[in-house]
Design a protein around this motif. Structure first.
Motif, short mmCIF file in Angstrom:
data_model
loop_
_atom_site.label_atom_id
_atom_site.label_comp_id
_atom_site.label_asym_id
_atom_site.label_seq_id
_atom_site.Cartn_x
_atom_site.Cartn_y
_atom_site.Cartn_z
N GLU A 174 1.58 19.89 2.19
CA GLU A 174 2.69 20.90 3.01
C GLU A 174 2.40 22.55 2.85
OE1 GLU A 174 3.56 18.39 0.46
OE2 GLU A 174 4.29 17.19 1.96
N VAL A 175 1.55 22.70 1.48
CA VAL A 175 1.11 24.56 0.89
C VAL A 175 -0.77 24.27 0.87
CG1 VAL A 175 1.71 26.03 -0.27
CG2 VAL A 175 3.61 25.25 0.13
N THR A 176 -0.48 24.96 2.32
CA THR A 176 -2.71 25.68 2.00
C THR A 176 -2.85 26.72 1.48
OG1 THR A 176 -2.61 23.50 3.18
CG2 THR A 176 -4.64 25.70 3.31
N PHE A 210 11.26 41.99 1.94
CA PHE A 210 9.96 40.31 1.48
C PHE A 210 11.10 39.15 0.74
CE2 PHE A 210 6.02 41.34 2.25
CZ PHE A 210 5.45 43.03 2.47
N LEU A 211 12.00 39.37 0.26
CA LEU A 211 12.56 38.21 -0.22
C LEU A 211 14.18 38.40 0.87
CD1 LEU A 211 12.62 38.43 -4.35
CD2 LEU A 211 11.92 37.07 -3.04
N SER A 212 14.71 39.63 1.48
CA SER A 212 15.17 38.92 2.57
C SER A 212 14.39 38.97 3.40
CB SER A 212 15.52 40.71 2.60
OG SER A 212 16.71 41.23 2.12
N LEU A 213 13.99 39.07 3.76
CA LEU A 213 12.82 37.84 5.06
C LEU A 213 12.43 36.53 4.12
CD1 LEU A 213 11.39 37.94 7.42
CD2 LEU A 213 9.50 38.58 6.04
N PHE A 214 12.26 36.34 3.27
CA PHE A 214 12.08 35.31 2.52
C PHE A 214 13.30 33.81 2.93
CE2 PHE A 214 8.15 37.11 0.25
CZ PHE A 214 8.04 36.86 1.72
N LEU A 254 7.89 31.63 -5.27
CA LEU A 254 7.47 30.02 -5.37
C LEU A 254 9.14 29.08 -5.64
CD1 LEU A 254 5.04 29.73 -8.13
CD2 LEU A 254 4.75 29.23 -5.76
N ARG A 255 10.22 29.37 -5.97
CA ARG A 255 11.38 28.93 -5.91
C ARG A 255 11.27 28.45 -4.11
NH1 ARG A 255 13.56 30.91 -9.45
NH2 ARG A 255 15.18 32.41 -8.40
N ILE A 256 11.59 29.61 -3.44
CA ILE A 256 11.74 29.69 -2.02
C ILE A 256 10.93 28.28 -1.36
CG2 ILE A 256 12.05 31.19 -0.19
CD1 ILE A 256 12.45 33.38 -1.79
N ILE A 257 10.01 28.58 -1.69
CA ILE A 257 8.49 27.80 -1.42
C ILE A 257 9.32 26.04 -1.12
CG2 ILE A 257 5.63 26.82 -1.13
CD1 ILE A 257 5.40 29.72 -1.18
N HIS A 258 8.85 25.59 -2.68
CA HIS A 258 9.36 24.45 -3.08
C HIS A 258 11.38 24.07 -1.89
CE1 HIS A 258 9.85 21.48 -5.70
NE2 HIS A 258 11.65 21.48 -6.00
N GLN A 259 12.04 25.46 -2.20
CA GLN A 259 13.31 24.84 -2.05
C GLN A 259 12.62 24.04 0.20
OE1 GLN A 259 15.24 28.19 -2.33
NE2 GLN A 259 16.26 27.47 -5.09
N LEU A 260 12.55 25.06 0.38
CA LEU A 260 12.16 25.03 2.10
C LEU A 260 10.98 23.68 2.23
CD1 LEU A 260 11.30 28.13 2.99
CD2 LEU A 260 13.24 27.41 4.00
N PHE A 314 3.63 25.71 4.95
CA PHE A 314 2.95 26.98 4.82
C PHE A 314 1.39 27.00 4.46
CE2 PHE A 314 7.55 27.19 2.43
CZ PHE A 314 7.30 28.54 3.17
N ILE A 315 1.01 28.28 5.26
CA ILE A 315 -0.20 28.51 5.15
C ILE A 315 -0.70 29.76 4.50
CG2 ILE A 315 -2.77 27.96 5.89
CD1 ILE A 315 -1.32 25.92 8.25
#
Length: 250
Positions: free
Chosen positions: A37-39, A141-145, A173-179, A187-188
């Motif tokens: 899922e994440v590369t 950046f965080l608003s975008l994420f 990293l927490r945002i990535i994990h939630q998604l 994610f790449i």
């Protein structure tokens, strides 16, 4: 995962000595499997990682200047030189997502302001409700994420750590994990950050050798240099400055 494989179409290449095929990792690429899922793509500047990421964005029909399929703006050097020479294999194919280029993020924020100026109904939905230029670089950046990255999609990020403090990298990293936990996001990420590279169970591809190869987190130069520096800072700096003096004397 949605995007399963990237294949270099060597039969279409007429001059292997021209850019981007002059880059070793690109020239010798056959297929690249994307089975996580994440590369992460890692490597020194000029190693080809951003070139390949931009080509993937091109084939996804994202704006290679940064953005999604519906963002029409342009900046210098936003043409994907490798874009017409790769094939993407999907299962299933998705059309939603985003391509983040840290180096052109300012222009993307300006593009959104122009949309707001041209269309009174544009309210920055998906970007925190206000101009990205009215937020600090890290906040934007965080608003975008937090607001734009949602739902079923593939997210291609080129050095997202550029505007993020270490604490905000952890928040990312927490945002990535939630998604990723929803099963609807892939994610790449091209990065130099040892913090982001620590995401659990991610696949890491190094572009620093003649061929692109999978490496463990602990074997990345990013981890080894950071760990060595933190564990023996004084000795590390002493050796570094000694080499500099020897170089100047020579």
């Amino acid at each position: 995962m949605f995007l399963r494989r990237v294949t270099l179409l060597k039969e279409k290449i007429q001059d292997m000595k021209s850019y981007p095929f002059s880059v070793s990792a690109i020239k010798d690429m056959e297929t690249l499997d994307l089975d996580h899922e994440v590369t992460f793509f890692v490597g020194e500047n000029g190693s080809g990682k951003s070139t390949l990421l931009e080509a993937i964005a091109y084939q996804c029909e994202f704006n290679t200047a940064g953005g999604g399929r519906n963002n029409a703006h342009d900046v210098d050097s936003s043409q994907a030189a490798l874009g017409d020479y790769i094939r993407l294999s999907w299962l299933p194919k998705v059309n939603q997502g985003f391509f983040l280029r840290s180096e052109s993020f300012y222009h993307f924020a300006t593009h959104l302001d122009q949309l707001a100026q041209d269309d009174p109904t544009f309210n920055y939905e998906g970007y925190g409700g206000r101009s990205l230029h009215h937020q600090s670089h890290g906040e934007s950046f965080l608003s975008l994420f937090l607001n734009r990255f949602r739902g079923r999609g593939i997210y291609l990020l080129d050095e997202p750590e550029a505007a993020l403090s270490p604490a905000r990298q952890l928040a990312f990293l927490r945002i990535i994990h939630q998604l990723v936990s929803t099963g609807n996001a892939q994610f790449i990420i091209a990065t130099h950050s040892p913090i982001l590279l620590g995401y659990p169970k991610a696949k890491i591809y190094s572009f620093d050798s003649e061929v692109i190869e999978s490496v463990s987190y602990e074997d990345t130069e990013h981890y080894q240099i950071t760990k060595g520096f933190l564990n023996r800072k004084e000795r590390y700096l002493e050796e570094l400055f000694k080499k500099e003096e020897e170089s100047e004397e020579g």
